[in-house]
Design a protein around this motif. Structure first.
Motif, PDB file in Angstrom:
ATOM      1  N   LYS A  32      11.669  34.032  26.553  1.00  0.00           N
ATOM      2  CA  LYS A  32      10.555  33.429  27.302  1.00  0.00           C
ATOM      3  C   LYS A  32       9.195  33.942  26.842  1.00  0.00           C
ATOM      4  O   LYS A  32       8.260  33.172  26.687  1.00  0.00           O
ATOM      5  CB  LYS A  32      10.718  33.627  28.807  1.00  0.00           C
ATOM      6  CG  LYS A  32      10.478  35.043  29.281  1.00  0.00           C
ATOM      7  CD  LYS A  32      10.544  35.169  30.776  1.00  0.00           C
ATOM      8  CE  LYS A  32      10.277  36.626  31.135  1.00  0.00           C
ATOM      9  NZ  LYS A  32      10.322  36.875  32.536  1.00  0.00           N
ATOM     10  N   GLY A  33       9.067  35.238  26.575  1.00  0.00           N
ATOM     11  CA  GLY A  33       7.777  35.811  26.175  1.00  0.00           C
ATOM     12  C   GLY A  33       7.252  35.243  24.869  1.00  0.00           C
ATOM     13  O   GLY A  33       6.093  34.837  24.771  1.00  0.00           O
ATOM     14  N   VAL A  34       8.120  35.196  23.847  1.00  0.00           N
ATOM     15  CA  VAL A  34       7.667  34.684  22.543  1.00  0.00           C
ATOM     16  C   VAL A  34       7.392  33.176  22.618  1.00  0.00           C
ATOM     17  O   VAL A  34       6.484  32.679  21.959  1.00  0.00           O
ATOM     18  CB  VAL A  34       8.661  35.021  21.402  1.00  0.00           C
ATOM     19  CG1 VAL A  34       8.720  36.498  21.139  1.00  0.00           C
ATOM     20  CG2 VAL A  34      10.029  34.448  21.665  1.00  0.00           C
ATOM     21  N   LEU A  35       8.162  32.464  23.428  1.00  0.00           N
ATOM     22  CA  LEU A  35       7.916  31.023  23.574  1.00  0.00           C
ATOM     23  C   LEU A  35       6.604  30.768  24.323  1.00  0.00           C
ATOM     24  O   LEU A  35       5.849  29.867  23.968  1.00  0.00           O
ATOM     25  CB  LEU A  35       9.087  30.345  24.280  1.00  0.00           C
ATOM     26  CG  LEU A  35      10.418  30.361  23.523  1.00  0.00           C
ATOM     27  CD1 LEU A  35      11.516  29.714  24.357  1.00  0.00           C
ATOM     28  CD2 LEU A  35      10.301  29.685  22.171  1.00  0.00           C
ATOM     29  N   PHE A  36       6.344  31.558  25.365  1.00  0.00           N
ATOM     30  CA  PHE A  36       5.064  31.447  26.078  1.00  0.00           C
ATOM     31  C   PHE A  36       3.907  31.676  25.111  1.00  0.00           C
ATOM     32  O   PHE A  36       2.953  30.900  25.075  1.00  0.00           O
ATOM     33  CB  PHE A  36       4.984  32.497  27.200  1.00  0.00           C
ATOM     34  CG  PHE A  36       5.479  32.029  28.527  1.00  0.00           C
ATOM     35  CD1 PHE A  36       4.700  31.247  29.348  1.00  0.00           C
ATOM     36  CD2 PHE A  36       6.743  32.391  28.972  1.00  0.00           C
ATOM     37  CE1 PHE A  36       5.157  30.824  30.586  1.00  0.00           C
ATOM     38  CE2 PHE A  36       7.212  31.970  30.197  1.00  0.00           C
ATOM     39  CZ  PHE A  36       6.423  31.193  31.005  1.00  0.00           C
TER      40      PHE A  36
END
Length: 192
Positions: A32-36
């Protein structure tokens, strides 16, 4: 949990396909962090980014049993983000085109409507003043301006001289010019 969290994506995907929510949660927290961050660089809108990432993971869970990921999960998720961003931008552009088109229509419609209202009012005023002319003068004037007959045709139809027709038209224009003012007089001549 430590043992599962260290597991590679392929094993977690297999577990997720079988309905393992813990495996899904690990994948979500892992990506989720890298996609955000990736989506935010493109969109610069946290709300849109949150929606995109949520849609991707919701779709991942909903399709878990039939999901076929040919690349690695990382590549699959980044492609999914890219497609969502492209679709979002395309929808925004389409919406923007519709809004611009609608605004242009409203502006044009308002201008045309305003023009038509003013033209209709002007015609009413002119018609009222023409109706106030003496009957014979009004009849000659209407034949000249509304039916576009020549002075000769009017003279033959009414059995009067061309000079008399010219005189009636000239006097009618003089009266209308005084009553309607110069602006309306010019408009009257242009409507001919």
């Amino acid at each position: 949990m430590n043992q599962i969290s260290a597991t590679d994506d392929t094993v977690l995907l297999d577990l997720m396909r079988k309905g393992d929510q813990q495996a899904f949660a690990i994948l979500y927290n892992r990506y989720k962090g890298v996609l955000f961050t990736h989506a935010y660089r493109k969109l610069r809108d946290w709300e849109e980014v949150k929606d995109i990432v949520q849609e991707i993971f919701s779709g991942l869970w909903a399709k878990r049993e039939t999901l076929e990921i040919t690349d690695n999960l990382n590549a699959y998720l980044f492609k999914a983000v890219r497609y969502k961003i492209i679709n979002l931008i395309a929808r925004k552009n389409t919406a923007s085109i519709y809004v611009d088109s609608f605004q242009s229509f409203l502006t044009t419609y308002a201008d045309n409507t305003d023009h038509l209202v003013r033209e209709k009012m002007l015609c009413s005023i002119i018609d009222a003043e023409i109706n106030n002319l003496p009957p014979k003068m009004r009849h000659v004037f209407e034949l000249s301006r509304k039916e576009n007959l020549s002075h000769k045709e009017i003279a033959e139809q009414l059995n009067i001289t061309e000079q008399s027709v010219r005189s009636h038209v000239k006097n009618a224009l003089h009266i209308l010019r005084l009553k309607l003012g110069m602006f309306l007089f010019v408009a009257l001549l242009l409507n001919k």
